[in-house]
Design an enzyme around this catalytic site. Sequence first.
Site, mmCIF file in Angstrom:
data_model
loop_
_atom_site.group_PDB
_atom_site.id
_atom_site.type_symbol
_atom_site.label_atom_id
_atom_site.label_comp_id
_atom_site.label_asym_id
_atom_site.label_seq_id
_atom_site.Cartn_x
_atom_site.Cartn_y
_atom_site.Cartn_z
ATOM 1 N N CYS A 119 -4.118 -7.688 -2.342
ATOM 2 C CA CYS A 119 -4.445 -7.705 -0.910
ATOM 3 C C CYS A 119 -5.615 -6.752 -0.615
ATOM 4 C CB CYS A 119 -3.209 -7.396 -0.070
ATOM 5 S SG CYS A 119 -3.395 -7.878 1.670
ATOM 6 N N HIS A 223 0.608 -11.225 -1.957
ATOM 7 C CA HIS A 223 1.522 -10.165 -2.390
ATOM 8 C C HIS A 223 2.546 -10.698 -3.393
ATOM 9 C CE1 HIS A 223 0.437 -6.771 0.248
ATOM 10 N NE2 HIS A 223 0.010 -7.722 1.058
ATOM 11 N N GLU A 225 4.276 -8.954 -5.143
ATOM 12 C CA GLU A 225 5.372 -7.979 -5.135
ATOM 13 C C GLU A 225 6.256 -8.114 -3.896
ATOM 14 O OE1 GLU A 225 2.273 -5.546 -2.870
ATOM 15 O OE2 GLU A 225 2.545 -7.508 -3.825
#
Length: 258
Positions: A119, A223, A225
């Site tokens: 990001c 993202h 994660e």
Amino acid sequence: MTNHTKPTLLISNVLPARPGDEAYNNICMRLWDRILEAAVPTWNVIREYAQEDGAEGAALRARDADAIVIMGGEDVHPANYGGSQGYNREGRHWYRADQGQLALVDYASRTGMPLLGICRGMQIINTAFGGTLEQDIADGTHTNPAILSDHRFVRHSVRVEADSNLERALSPVLINSELTISSAHHQRVHHLGDTLRISAYAPDGTVEAIESPDAPIIGVQWHPEDPAADISQLHALLGHLDARRAPRLERASTTLVA
């Protein structure tokens, strides 16, 4: 104690905590916990806080690592890419953190250390290579306005370019060159940085990933994660960093020549 049988991963964040912003801290900690879940079984992890370290300190920490991840965070200060302040939805900037993370990209580019930007991290990569950012996406289709309270990312597909390093990294999780991702950004690449190539697009044409053809540097605008996402995507990206890392002695030799 450091386990020398594992490679070392430096994970860079803007700050350890945002003063007076509990909602932002909460989501950052959820993302941090997820990347640790994926990394700790195979990596020693160094935490790096770019606002505290600045350019010199961040680069010094990188010398003890085998690969780097630059995580998400606040907007890159427009002064870094020739832009102006006062744009729509502008938040707080951390200029010293920008300098620290730009230094990490420079270090990776010079030494061949693998680096993944997530990001904001991808936007730092583009800025480091002389690119610019679109400061606010007018339609707001890539972020959920309530994300700080409900922690829900926008889900959409991306198409990964053939014969890219990203395609090689994500080959275990791609279906017909496509991937469903978790999105939370209001800025995006405008002019691509020098020598970089685009390696993924969203259906609306947004640049979703970039990479360097000359160094093992990849940036993804999404993202991996996100705790709600399939962790195998994050495992694949971290596995690519592991596969591209150079032996310490080889990298030290490169650093001395640079």
